[in-house]
Design a protein around this motif. Structure first.
Motif, PDB file in Angstrom:
ATOM      1  N   VAL A   1       0.850  -1.195   0.000  1.00 14.83           N
ATOM      2  CA  VAL A   1       0.000   0.000   0.000  1.00 14.83           C
ATOM      3  C   VAL A   1       0.883   1.241   0.000  1.00 14.83           C
ATOM      4  N   GLY A   2       0.656   2.117  -0.972  1.00 17.12           N
ATOM      5  CA  GLY A   2       1.421   3.353  -1.061  1.00 17.12           C
ATOM      6  C   GLY A   2       0.707   4.517  -0.383  1.00 17.12           C
ATOM      7  N   MET A   3       1.360   5.666  -0.378  1.00 19.41           N
ATOM      8  CA  MET A   3       0.758   6.880   0.166  1.00 19.41           C
ATOM      9  C   MET A   3      -0.391   7.342  -0.740  1.00 19.41           C
ATOM     10  N   PRO A   4      -1.373   8.024  -0.193  1.00 18.01           N
ATOM     11  CA  PRO A   4      -2.569   8.378  -0.976  1.00 18.01           C
ATOM     12  C   PRO A   4      -2.294   9.244  -2.193  1.00 18.01           C
ATOM     13  N   GLU A   5      -3.037   8.952  -3.254  1.00 17.74           N
ATOM     14  CA  GLU A   5      -3.030   9.803  -4.443  1.00 17.74           C
ATOM     15  C   GLU A   5      -4.014  10.958  -4.270  1.00 17.74           C
ATOM     16  N   ASN A   6      -5.149  10.658  -3.614  1.00 17.16           N
ATOM     17  CA  ASN A   6      -6.189  11.655  -3.373  1.00 17.16           C
ATOM     18  C   ASN A   6      -6.830  11.394  -2.018  1.00 17.16           C
ATOM     19  N   GLY A   7      -7.478  12.403  -1.480  1.00 11.41           N
ATOM     20  CA  GLY A   7      -8.172  12.238  -0.207  1.00 11.41           C
ATOM     21  C   GLY A   7      -8.956  13.489   0.132  1.00 11.41           C
ATOM     22  N   PHE A   8      -9.714  13.406   1.215  1.00  8.47           N
ATOM     23  CA  PHE A   8     -10.482  14.587   1.628  1.00  8.47           C
ATOM     24  C   PHE A   8     -10.865  14.483   3.096  1.00  8.47           C
ATOM     25  N   VAL A   9     -11.233  15.634   3.646  1.00  6.60           N
ATOM     26  CA  VAL A   9     -11.750  15.732   5.012  1.00  6.60           C
ATOM     27  C   VAL A   9     -13.076  16.465   4.951  1.00  6.60           C
ATOM     28  N   PHE A  10     -14.110  15.885   5.576  1.00  3.77           N
ATOM     29  CA  PHE A  10     -15.424  16.538   5.667  1.00  3.77           C
ATOM     30  C   PHE A  10     -15.942  16.409   7.095  1.00  3.77           C
ATOM     31  N   PRO A  11     -16.526  17.490   7.625  1.00  8.07           N
ATOM     32  CA  PRO A  11     -16.543  18.847   7.079  1.00  8.07           C
ATOM     33  C   PRO A  11     -15.170  19.495   7.198  1.00  8.07           C
ATOM     34  N   ALA A  12     -14.967  20.557   6.448  1.00  9.62           N
ATOM     35  CA  ALA A  12     -13.700  21.278   6.529  1.00  9.62           C
ATOM     36  C   ALA A  12     -13.551  21.892   7.922  1.00  9.62           C
ATOM     37  N   PHE A  13     -12.327  22.210   8.271  1.00 10.53           N
ATOM     38  CA  PHE A  13     -12.011  22.822   9.570  1.00 10.53           C
ATOM     39  C   PHE A  13     -11.573  24.250   9.304  1.00 10.53           C
ATOM     40  N   SER A  14     -12.413  25.214   9.703  1.00 11.45           N
ATOM     41  CA  SER A  14     -12.152  26.607   9.386  1.00 11.45           C
ATOM     42  C   SER A  14     -12.352  27.480  10.620  1.00 11.45           C
ATOM     43  N   GLU A  15     -11.332  28.251  10.952  1.00 10.78           N
ATOM     44  CA  GLU A  15     -11.371  29.134  12.124  1.00 10.78           C
ATOM     45  C   GLU A  15     -11.747  28.344  13.379  1.00 10.78           C
TER      46      GLU A  15
END
Length: 227
Positions: A178-192
């Motif tokens: 298993v290699g390091m991620p090509e793509n990814g995401f975090v939901f919900p975003a963390f803002s302020e």
């Protein structure tokens, strides 16, 4: 969302500070067939596995802000905001929702080879800070979020290695790694220092080819060019 927000999340990805409640995943072969499902209580993983999975999660928040990491907003119509919200609130315990999520990526993600979909759930008790940025005793919010990483799985290179049992230099077995991620995401975003349910933190390994289809068709966000 700022570099400071990303840094605050990322610095918690250590053995001492990590609070991931659960990790699930799906191993997909080159024929787009599910080979294996993963369902683990993250903090109960064996130490070696714990650190390797933690490195993968950490990578989704690594790189240059504006290049590897983008803040994306959901499209106004026909977005998956509610689906991701339900997935987050399920604490990754709803098998039907998880399979729907895996199927969404499998049907949409164009990748010629095997890959691993990983999804983590975390609950971060955000402690208030004073004007000097020192922690206070009370918390302002519990930030619950999911973090997804899509990692290539490739055969290791053939070669020679030392066989301790036979005390010989021999050809070593090739294995799927298993290699390091090509793509990814975090939901919900963390803002302020708070959850932003209208946005997603998106990660791409290659800023020159950030995979717009992932942004638009999987996340259903307005695509954004990297710097």
């Amino acid at each position: 969302m700022t570099k400071k927000d990303i840094a605050e999340l990322k610095k918690r990805f250590t053995k001492k500070s990590c609070t991931f409640t659960k990790m699930c995943g799906c191993y997909v072969n080159s024929e787009k067939v599910k080979v294996l499902n993963i369902d683990e209580t993250f903090l109960n993983l064996e130490e070696d596995d714990f650190y390797k999975y933690l490195d993968i999660a950490k990578k989704v928040l690594s790189g240059t802000f504006g290049n590897n990491i983008l803040n994306l907003e959901f499209k106004k119509d026909e977005n998956r905001q509610d689906f991701f919200w339900r997935l987050d609130k399920s604490l990754l315990k709803d098998e039907e929702l998880l399979n729907e999520f895996y199927d969404l990526i499998i049907e949409t993600y164009e990748y010629t080879g095997n890959y691993l979909i990983l999804i983590f759930h975390d609950s971060y008790d955000i402690i208030n800070k004073d004007k000097n940025n020192d922690d206070l005793d009370d918390s302002s919010e519990v930030y619950e979020y999911i973090l997804c990483a899509v990692c290539p799985v490739e055969l290791s290179k053939a070669g020679l290695g030392y066989n301790e049992e036979e005390n010989k230099i021999k050809s070593i077995m090739r294995d799927w790694v298993v290699g390091m991620p090509e793509n990814g995401f975090v939901f919900p975003a963390f803002s302020e220092r708070s959850a932003d349910v209208n946005s997603v933190i998106y990660y791409t390994k290659t800023p020159k080819s950030p995979y717009y289809d992932f942004m638009e068709n999987i996340l259903t966000c307005e695509s954004k060019k990297t710097a």
